[in-house]
Design a protein around this motif. Structure first.
Motif, PDB file in Angstrom:
ATOM      1  N   UNK A  77       0.816  -1.220   0.000  1.00 40.24           N
ATOM      2  CA  UNK A  77       0.000   0.000   0.000  1.00 40.24           C
ATOM      3  C   UNK A  77       0.849   1.269   0.000  1.00 40.24           C
ATOM      4  N   UNK A  78       2.155   1.123   0.149  1.00 34.46           N
ATOM      5  CA  UNK A  78       3.066   2.257  -0.034  1.00 34.46           C
ATOM      6  C   UNK A  78       3.170   3.226   1.125  1.00 34.46           C
ATOM      7  N   UNK A  79       2.704   2.864   2.296  1.00 37.29           N
ATOM      8  CA  UNK A  79       2.810   3.762   3.458  1.00 37.29           C
ATOM      9  C   UNK A  79       2.725   2.935   4.738  1.00 37.29           C
ATOM     10  N   UNK A  80       3.180   3.561   5.844  1.00 39.21           N
ATOM     11  CA  UNK A  80       3.049   2.911   7.148  1.00 39.21           C
ATOM     12  C   UNK A  80       1.601   3.067   7.646  1.00 39.21           C
ATOM     13  N   UNK A  81       1.243   2.254   8.639  1.00 44.68           N
ATOM     14  CA  UNK A  81      -0.086   2.393   9.257  1.00 44.68           C
ATOM     15  C   UNK A  81      -0.090   3.593  10.196  1.00 44.68           C
ATOM     16  N   UNK A  82      -1.242   4.203  10.362  1.00 45.19           N
ATOM     17  CA  UNK A  82      -1.440   5.188  11.428  1.00 45.19           C
ATOM     18  C   UNK A  82      -1.864   4.402  12.678  1.00 45.19           C
ATOM     19  N   UNK A  83      -1.437   4.816  13.880  1.00 46.57           N
ATOM     20  CA  UNK A  83      -1.863   4.109  15.098  1.00 46.57           C
ATOM     21  C   UNK A  83      -3.388   3.963  15.189  1.00 46.57           C
ATOM     22  N   UNK A  84      -4.111   4.976  14.708  1.00 41.95           N
ATOM     23  CA  UNK A  84      -5.584   4.951  14.779  1.00 41.95           C
ATOM     24  C   UNK A  84      -6.168   3.818  13.945  1.00 41.95           C
ATOM     25  N   UNK A  85      -5.443   3.414  12.874  1.00 41.48           N
ATOM     26  CA  UNK A  85      -5.949   2.309  12.046  1.00 41.48           C
ATOM     27  C   UNK A  85      -5.850   0.984  12.812  1.00 41.48           C
ATOM     28  N   UNK A  86      -4.779   0.837  13.595  1.00 45.95           N
ATOM     29  CA  UNK A  86      -4.654  -0.368  14.426  1.00 45.95           C
ATOM     30  C   UNK A  86      -5.741  -0.345  15.506  1.00 45.95           C
ATOM     31  N   UNK A  87      -5.970   0.849  16.061  1.00 47.55           N
ATOM     32  CA  UNK A  87      -6.994   0.995  17.116  1.00 47.55           C
ATOM     33  C   UNK A  87      -8.384   0.641  16.594  1.00 47.55           C
ATOM     34  N   UNK A  88      -8.638   0.982  15.348  1.00 49.52           N
ATOM     35  CA  UNK A  88      -9.943   0.694  14.760  1.00 49.52           C
ATOM     36  C   UNK A  88     -10.174  -0.823  14.679  1.00 49.52           C
ATOM     37  N   UNK A  89      -9.131  -1.560  14.293  1.00 45.84           N
ATOM     38  CA  UNK A  89      -9.237  -3.032  14.246  1.00 45.84           C
ATOM     39  C   UNK A  89      -9.453  -3.593  15.655  1.00 45.84           C
ATOM     40  N   UNK A  90      -8.695  -3.078  16.615  1.00 43.04           N
ATOM     41  CA  UNK A  90      -8.822  -3.571  17.997  1.00 43.04           C
ATOM     42  C   UNK A  90     -10.242  -3.315  18.515  1.00 43.04           C
ATOM     43  N   UNK A  91     -10.766  -2.123  18.221  1.00 40.52           N
ATOM     44  CA  UNK A  91     -12.136  -1.806  18.658  1.00 40.52           C
ATOM     45  C   UNK A  91     -13.118  -2.849  18.130  1.00 40.52           C
ATOM     46  N   UNK A  92     -13.019  -3.137  16.835  1.00 41.21           N
ATOM     47  CA  UNK A  92     -13.921  -4.142  16.261  1.00 41.21           C
ATOM     48  C   UNK A  92     -13.767  -5.487  16.985  1.00 41.21           C
ATOM     49  N   UNK A  93     -12.528  -5.915  17.205  1.00 42.85           N
ATOM     50  CA  UNK A  93     -12.293  -7.247  17.773  1.00 42.85           C
ATOM     51  C   UNK A  93     -12.816  -7.394  19.202  1.00 42.85           C
ATOM     52  N   UNK A  94     -12.819  -6.278  19.968  1.00 45.32           N
ATOM     53  CA  UNK A  94     -13.310  -6.384  21.353  1.00 45.32           C
ATOM     54  C   UNK A  94     -14.819  -6.131  21.444  1.00 45.32           C
ATOM     55  N   UNK A  95     -15.425  -5.757  20.317  1.00 46.70           N
ATOM     56  CA  UNK A  95     -16.848  -5.377  20.350  1.00 46.70           C
ATOM     57  C   UNK A  95     -17.756  -6.605  20.248  1.00 46.70           C
ATOM     58  N   UNK A  96     -19.027  -6.427  20.595  1.00 46.90           N
ATOM     59  CA  UNK A  96     -19.962  -7.551  20.477  1.00 46.90           C
ATOM     60  C   UNK A  96     -20.072  -8.070  19.037  1.00 46.90           C
ATOM     61  N   UNK A  97     -19.766  -7.213  18.046  1.00 47.94           N
ATOM     62  CA  UNK A  97     -19.846  -7.643  16.639  1.00 47.94           C
ATOM     63  C   UNK A  97     -18.869  -8.769  16.327  1.00 47.94           C
ATOM     64  N   UNK A  98     -17.847  -8.938  17.168  1.00 51.64           N
ATOM     65  CA  UNK A  98     -16.820  -9.964  16.914  1.00 51.64           C
ATOM     66  C   UNK A  98     -16.974 -11.169  17.846  1.00 51.64           C
ATOM     67  N   UNK A  99     -18.210 -11.389  18.301  1.00 50.05           N
ATOM     68  CA  UNK A  99     -18.458 -12.395  19.357  1.00 50.05           C
ATOM     69  C   UNK A  99     -17.994 -13.808  19.009  1.00 50.05           C
ATOM     70  N   UNK A 100     -17.885 -14.137  17.710  1.00 51.62           N
ATOM     71  CA  UNK A 100     -17.514 -15.522  17.342  1.00 51.62           C
ATOM     72  C   UNK A 100     -16.024 -15.637  17.012  1.00 51.62           C
ATOM     73  N   UNK A 101     -15.264 -14.580  17.241  1.00 51.49           N
ATOM     74  CA  UNK A 101     -13.836 -14.612  16.895  1.00 51.49           C
ATOM     75  C   UNK A 101     -12.992 -14.916  18.125  1.00 51.49           C
ATOM     76  N   UNK A 102     -12.196 -15.960  18.017  1.00 55.41           N
ATOM     77  CA  UNK A 102     -11.183 -16.233  19.037  1.00 55.41           C
ATOM     78  C   UNK A 102     -10.066 -17.071  18.419  1.00 55.41           C
ATOM     79  N   UNK A 103      -8.854 -16.914  18.967  1.00 59.81           N
ATOM     80  CA  UNK A 103      -7.737 -17.767  18.542  1.00 59.81           C
ATOM     81  C   UNK A 103      -7.118 -17.405  17.205  1.00 59.81           C
ATOM     82  N   UNK A 104      -7.427 -16.221  16.685  1.00 53.71           N
ATOM     83  CA  UNK A 104      -6.889 -15.877  15.363  1.00 53.71           C
ATOM     84  C   UNK A 104      -5.928 -14.693  15.444  1.00 53.71           C
ATOM     85  N   UNK A 105      -5.044 -14.631  14.441  1.00 53.71           N
ATOM     86  CA  UNK A 105      -4.074 -13.530  14.357  1.00 53.71           C
ATOM     87  C   UNK A 105      -4.523 -12.609  13.228  1.00 53.71           C
ATOM     88  N   UNK A 106      -4.624 -11.323  13.522  1.00 48.84           N
ATOM     89  CA  UNK A 106      -5.001 -10.342  12.504  1.00 48.84           C
ATOM     90  C   UNK A 106      -3.804  -9.470  12.175  1.00 48.84           C
TER      91      UNK A 106
END
Ligand SMILES: NC(=O)c1ccc[n+]([C@@H]2O[C@H](COP(=O)([O-])OP(=O)(O)OC[C@H]3O[C@@H](n4cnc5c(N)ncnc54)[C@H](OP(=O)(O)O)[C@@H]3O)[C@@H](O)[C@H]2O)c1
Length: 264
Positions: free
Chosen positions: A225-254
């Motif tokens: 993609x030609x650029x580094x990540x912004x910290x906020x982009x990592x935070x956005x993924x973490x938010x999703x993973x801890x939210x109820x929307x991710x209730x069936x996710x466990x044991x995976x590496x993102x």
């Protein structure tokens, strides 16, 4: 995912601990979880210069077992436990130069910071989550855990690889106890230590920082993609993973790396 969640107070009523939440990726995660309605506890070795008054700050060096015990005691007394644990503390401290450049002390300090800090904290805080049959644990790893650069970050990469393995095992142990465990592996992310790392590499190689960045990235195939990540982009993924929307996710590496990791 991002826009919808930005307007969503989907973590209201949840208590989250973000270790190393005063700078870089951890700071962005703490801000993001606060916006989503969580009561956020932040820990680090030093009190931040500007602290978010809505957060509760606890000083603790997570490489020191006694300080982890103190942190846990304060959390249990003041909050009665937590719902979300973000094990973010970590970093590259050992010298570059391959196997012969690394002493036992270098290996031990890298393992303390990147592996044992999280393991120790999980051991202290998980019993209450298991008791409540509810909780989410995130381990912040690195794509280096799956793609070592022997001449740049050998001990760091090995400690993150061990963290990946531990996180998977923990997820399997806790899957039927109501506690989800996930790993987030950022690629190069624009934080102060990353910028310093590039500057140091440039100085030791006698090349400009821009060239050092290109050289480092070319060893891993670059960032598609030609650029580094912004910290906020990592935070956005973490938010999703801890939210109820991710209730069936466990044991995976993102991996969140702009396409860097050249594997299926
Ligand atoms: N930046 C990247 O490109 C990148 C890429 C892949 C993975 N990661 C991973 O992402 C995580 C965060 O990295 P970052 O770049 O955001 O780091 P950072 O900007 O250096 O922030 C590190 C945070 O951890 C705290 N901390 C450091 N050592 C600690 C210790 N022994 N005990 C308690 N707190 C400690 C720091 O505060 P104090 O100094 O006050 O303690 C700070 O709040 C790390 O696990 C790192 O390996 C980063």
């Amino acid at each position: 995912m991002d826009n919808q969640q930005n307007h969503n107070k989907d973590l209201e009523g949840k208590i989250a601990l973000v270790t190393g939440g005063t700078k870089g990726i951890g700071k962005a995660i703490a801000e993001r979880l606060t916006k989503a309605g969580a009561q956020v506890i932040v820990s680090a070795r030093n009190q931040p210069e500007e602290s978010d008054t809505s957060n509760h700050f606890i000083v603790a060096d997570l490489t020191q077992p006694a300080q982890v015990a103190k942190l846990t005691q304060e959390i249990n007394e003041k909050f009665g436990g937590i719902d979300i644990l973000i094990n973010n503390v970590g970093g590259l401290t050992a010298p570059s130069g391959g196997f012969s450049a690394l002493t036992d002390e270098d290996w031990e300090s890298e393992l303390q910071l990147n592996l044992l800090s999280g393991i120790r904290l999980d051991r202290a805080l998980l019993p209450k989550m298991i008791e409540k049959k509810s909780g989410v644990v995130i381990h912040i790893s690195s794509i280096s855990g799956r793609q070592p650069l022997w001449n740049v970050n050998l001990a760091y990469a090995v400690s993150k690889a061990a963290l990946n393995n531990y996180s998977k095992a923990l997820a399997m142990e806790l899957a039927d106890k109501g506690v989800r465990v996930l790993t987030v592996s950022p690629g190069a992310t624009k934080t102060p230590p990353m910028e310093k790392f590039i500057e140091d590499f440039a100085a030791s190689s006698g090349i400009p920082a821009e060239q050092a960045l290109k050289q480092l990235l070319s060893q891993t195939g670059g960032i598609p993609m030609g650029r580094m990540a912004e910290p906020e982009e990592v935070a956005s993924l973490v938010h999703f993973l801890v939210s109820p929307a991710a209730a069936y996710l466990t044991g995976t590496i993102y991996s969140i790396d702009g396409g860097s990791l050249p594997v299926v």
